[in-house]
Design a protein around this motif. Structure first.
Motif, PDB file in Angstrom:
ATOM      1  N   ASP A 296       3.666  -0.721  -1.587  1.00 15.89           N
ATOM      2  CA  ASP A 296       3.321  -0.815  -3.016  1.00 15.89           C
ATOM      3  C   ASP A 296       2.202  -1.833  -3.243  1.00 15.89           C
ATOM      4  O   ASP A 296       1.271  -1.584  -3.999  1.00 15.89           O
ATOM      5  CB  ASP A 296       4.548  -1.185  -3.850  1.00 15.89           C
ATOM      6  N   ALA A 297       2.301  -2.977  -2.572  1.00 16.03           N
ATOM      7  CA  ALA A 297       1.291  -4.033  -2.735  1.00 16.03           C
ATOM      8  C   ALA A 297      -0.073  -3.573  -2.214  1.00 16.03           C
ATOM      9  O   ALA A 297      -1.099  -3.824  -2.859  1.00 16.03           O
ATOM     10  CB  ALA A 297       1.739  -5.308  -2.013  1.00 16.03           C
ATOM     11  N   THR A 298      -0.101  -2.904  -1.082  1.00 18.33           N
ATOM     12  CA  THR A 298      -1.398  -2.445  -0.540  1.00 18.33           C
ATOM     13  C   THR A 298      -1.968  -1.316  -1.394  1.00 18.33           C
ATOM     14  O   THR A 298      -3.176  -1.194  -1.516  1.00 18.33           O
ATOM     15  CB  THR A 298      -1.273  -1.994   0.940  1.00 18.33           C
ATOM     16  N   GLU A 299      -1.088  -0.534  -2.008  1.00 13.40           N
ATOM     17  CA  GLU A 299      -1.564   0.526  -2.907  1.00 13.40           C
ATOM     18  C   GLU A 299      -2.158  -0.088  -4.179  1.00 13.40           C
ATOM     19  O   GLU A 299      -3.208   0.347  -4.653  1.00 13.40           O
ATOM     20  CB  GLU A 299      -0.416   1.484  -3.234  1.00 13.40           C
ATOM     21  N   GLU A 300      -1.511  -1.133  -4.697  1.00 17.42           N
ATOM     22  CA  GLU A 300      -2.023  -1.824  -5.887  1.00 17.42           C
ATOM     23  C   GLU A 300      -3.397  -2.439  -5.623  1.00 17.42           C
ATOM     24  O   GLU A 300      -4.256  -2.459  -6.503  1.00 17.42           O
ATOM     25  CB  GLU A 300      -1.057  -2.923  -6.340  1.00 17.42           C
ATOM     26  N   ARG A 301      -3.595  -2.962  -4.404  1.00  7.92           N
ATOM     27  CA  ARG A 301      -4.894  -3.538  -4.026  1.00  7.92           C
ATOM     28  C   ARG A 301      -5.948  -2.467  -3.782  1.00  7.92           C
ATOM     29  O   ARG A 301      -7.121  -2.777  -3.618  1.00  7.92           O
ATOM     30  CB  ARG A 301      -4.759  -4.384  -2.759  1.00  7.92           C
ATOM     31  N   GLY A 302      -5.504  -1.207  -3.678  1.00  6.45           N
ATOM     32  CA  GLY A 302      -6.440  -0.120  -3.427  1.00  6.45           C
ATOM     33  C   GLY A 302      -6.732   0.090  -1.945  1.00  6.45           C
ATOM     34  O   GLY A 302      -7.656   0.818  -1.585  1.00  6.45           O
ATOM     35  N   THR A 303      -5.962  -0.565  -1.069  1.00  7.39           N
ATOM     36  CA  THR A 303      -6.157  -0.417   0.373  1.00  7.39           C
ATOM     37  C   THR A 303      -5.546   0.879   0.879  1.00  7.39           C
ATOM     38  O   THR A 303      -6.058   1.494   1.808  1.00  7.39           O
ATOM     39  CB  THR A 303      -5.513  -1.596   1.133  1.00  7.39           C
ATOM     40  N   LEU A 304      -4.418   1.288   0.285  1.00  6.14           N
ATOM     41  CA  LEU A 304      -3.755   2.542   0.635  1.00  6.14           C
ATOM     42  C   LEU A 304      -3.638   3.402  -0.604  1.00  6.14           C
ATOM     43  O   LEU A 304      -3.598   2.893  -1.725  1.00  6.14           O
ATOM     44  CB  LEU A 304      -2.328   2.287   1.146  1.00  6.14           C
ATOM     45  N   ASN A 305      -3.549   4.711  -0.390  1.00  3.11           N
ATOM     46  CA  ASN A 305      -3.326   5.623  -1.509  1.00  3.11           C
ATOM     47  C   ASN A 305      -2.327   6.688  -1.088  1.00  3.11           C
ATOM     48  O   ASN A 305      -2.619   7.520  -0.232  1.00  3.11           O
ATOM     49  CB  ASN A 305      -4.634   6.270  -1.947  1.00  3.11           C
ATOM     50  N   PHE A 306      -1.131   6.633  -1.683  1.00  2.00           N
ATOM     51  CA  PHE A 306      -0.100   7.620  -1.377  1.00  2.00           C
ATOM     52  C   PHE A 306      -0.135   8.785  -2.359  1.00  2.00           C
ATOM     53  O   PHE A 306       0.807   9.560  -2.426  1.00  2.00           O
ATOM     54  CB  PHE A 306       1.287   6.969  -1.399  1.00  2.00           C
TER      55      PHE A 306
END
Length: 187
Positions: free
Chosen positions: A68-78
């Motif tokens: 969730d944290a990496t998705e919020e930073r825009g590093t990952l996208n699920f």
């Protein structure tokens, strides 16, 4: 925010390995299934002390927070979201690394080498984790062999319903060197 592809299992393994290692566990496999609105991520973890459900739940929560944290930073996208499953590998998983052999010590294993299959009981690894002791009953005698892991035998744990014979367990509980000495003494 730029559009990022759904993460690969390699990307996820690199991301979660430090977290998993902090719990003395190893990532044994990651399967990513992209499926419309809800994708799924299945992560297999194991350790020298087989993880129980409580530990898997804790690690699952921490991985979820990390994703969730990496998705919020825009590093990952699920994408539209994902379901996360954290589990241990099934017993039908081939033994491919020294740690797999170490973690199954005392269990039966079916080894396929040079098109031949044989069933053995797993003993100790040597100090370099390059060879493993295998024990087998042949007629009235116990046989102890040393299997070189670099020869990449195909090996899968056999499900066993009966109690393992005590005489075999005594040999599998010996160190590698003790088992090789036993073999010399009984040749």
């Amino acid at each position: 925010m730029k559009h990022m592809a759904f993460p690969t299992s390699e990307t996820l393994e690199a991301l979660i390995s430090p977290l998993v290692a902090s719990h003395h566990l190893d990532v044994e496999g990651i399967k990513v299934n992209r499926a419309g609105k809800k994708s799924s991520v299945t992560i297999q973890l194991d350790g020298d002390q087989r993880p129980g459900l409580d530990l898997l739940e804790v690690v699952s929560q921490e991985i979820s927070e990390l994703f969730d944290a990496t998705e919020e930073r825009g590093t990952l996208n699920f994408g539209a979201g994902y379901t996360l499953e954290v589990t241990t590998p099934g017993v039908d998983r081939p033994l491919t690394l020294p740690r797999h052999w170490r973690r199954n010590r005392g269990r039966l294993v079916k080894v396929t080498q040079d098109e031949k299959q044989s069933t053995w009981r797993i003993g100790a690894l040597d100090k370099e984790e390059a060879r493993v002791v295998l024990v087998q009953k042949q007629g009235r005698n116990l046989v102890v062999e040393s299997l070189v892991l670099a020869n990449t035998p195909r090996a899968v744990v056999e499900i066993e319903f009966a109690q393992a014979p005590e005489e075999q367990l005594e040999l599998t509980n010996m160190s590698y060197d003790e088992a090789m000495q036993w073999r010399e003494d009984h040749a």
